[in-house]
Enzyme design. Structure first.
Site, short mmCIF file in Angstrom:
data_model
loop_
_atom_site.label_atom_id
_atom_site.label_comp_id
_atom_site.label_asym_id
_atom_site.label_seq_id
_atom_site.Cartn_x
_atom_site.Cartn_y
_atom_site.Cartn_z
N CYS A 92 -2.33 -0.49 7.46
CA CYS A 92 -1.54 0.73 7.39
C CYS A 92 -1.58 1.50 8.72
O CYS A 92 -0.57 2.05 9.14
CB CYS A 92 -2.01 1.59 6.23
SG CYS A 92 -1.63 0.82 4.63
N CYS A 113 -6.19 1.93 5.97
CA CYS A 113 -6.81 0.67 6.36
C CYS A 113 -6.18 0.20 7.68
O CYS A 113 -5.25 0.83 8.20
CB CYS A 113 -6.60 -0.39 5.28
SG CYS A 113 -4.89 -0.96 5.13
N HIS A 146 0.85 -1.19 0.00
CA HIS A 146 0.00 0.00 0.00
C HIS A 146 0.88 1.24 0.00
O HIS A 146 2.05 1.19 0.39
CB HIS A 146 -0.90 0.01 1.24
CG HIS A 146 -2.01 -0.99 1.18
ND1 HIS A 146 -3.11 -0.92 2.01
CD2 HIS A 146 -2.21 -2.09 0.40
CE1 HIS A 146 -3.92 -1.92 1.74
NE2 HIS A 146 -3.40 -2.65 0.78
N GLU A 159 0.94 3.86 1.92
CA GLU A 159 1.47 4.25 3.23
C GLU A 159 2.68 3.40 3.62
O GLU A 159 3.68 3.93 4.12
CB GLU A 159 0.40 4.10 4.32
CG GLU A 159 -0.83 4.95 4.12
CD GLU A 159 -1.97 4.21 3.44
OE1 GLU A 159 -3.13 4.43 3.85
OE2 GLU A 159 -1.72 3.42 2.50
#
Length: 160
Positions: free
Chosen positions: A93, A90, A60, A62
């Site tokens: 993260c 999410c 992801h 992040e």
């Protein structure tokens, strides 16, 4: 006055940098999410979504930005750093953000399906956790949301 204010930089400036990274992800066929880590008004980490290309469910934006910043700063802890991301984090993260000791998270669009700053749950508000970041959502939310909506509309159009 904060260092960012002294430099004339704003949350919108850094969110636009994250949006630029989101567009890079989109060009690669990834969901357009981008992130930057900022320390004292300077970007020290950049990342964008790449789970498809990397065959990695943890890729992801992040996570990529946190990894980049940790390498640049030579520390897995990132105290005093801020994370700007185009989409509400999410659970995965959010956990990484807490472990990295990020001081402030600024995101654009809310994520009704997986967002953990109140959209689904509020992990950042769980008092029993040992680290708490200040979290602010809605910075350039319409622009961030439009980018995601257009991406998914294009995907639906291709599949029909």
């Amino acid at each position: 006055m904060s260092d960012e204010a002294a430099l004339g930089l704003s949350d919108e400036f850094f969110m636009r940098e994250a949006m630029s990274l989101a567009r890079a992800a989109e060009c690669l066929g990834e969901v357009p999410v981008g992130a930057v880590v900022v320390l004292n008004g300077a970007i020290v980490g950049r990342g964008f979504n790449s789970p498809i290309g990397e065959s990695d469910p943890t890729a992801h934006a992040e996570i990529a930005a946190l990894r980049d910043a940790a390498r640049v700063l030579g520390n897995y802890r990132l105290p005093g750093c801020e994370l700007f991301v185009t989409l509400e984090p999410c659970a995965m993260c959010a956990g990484a953000i807490m472990h990295a000791r990020i001081s402030r998270v600024i995101y654009g669009a809310r994520d009704a399906k997986t967002g953990v700053h109140g959209s689904v749950v509020d992990l950042f508000g769980v008092e029993r956790l040992n680290h708490h970041a200040t979290v602010e959502g809605g910075v350039l939310a319409d622009e961030c949301s439009s980018m995601l909506s257009a991406f998914f509309a294009g995907r639906r159009k291709k599949s029909s």
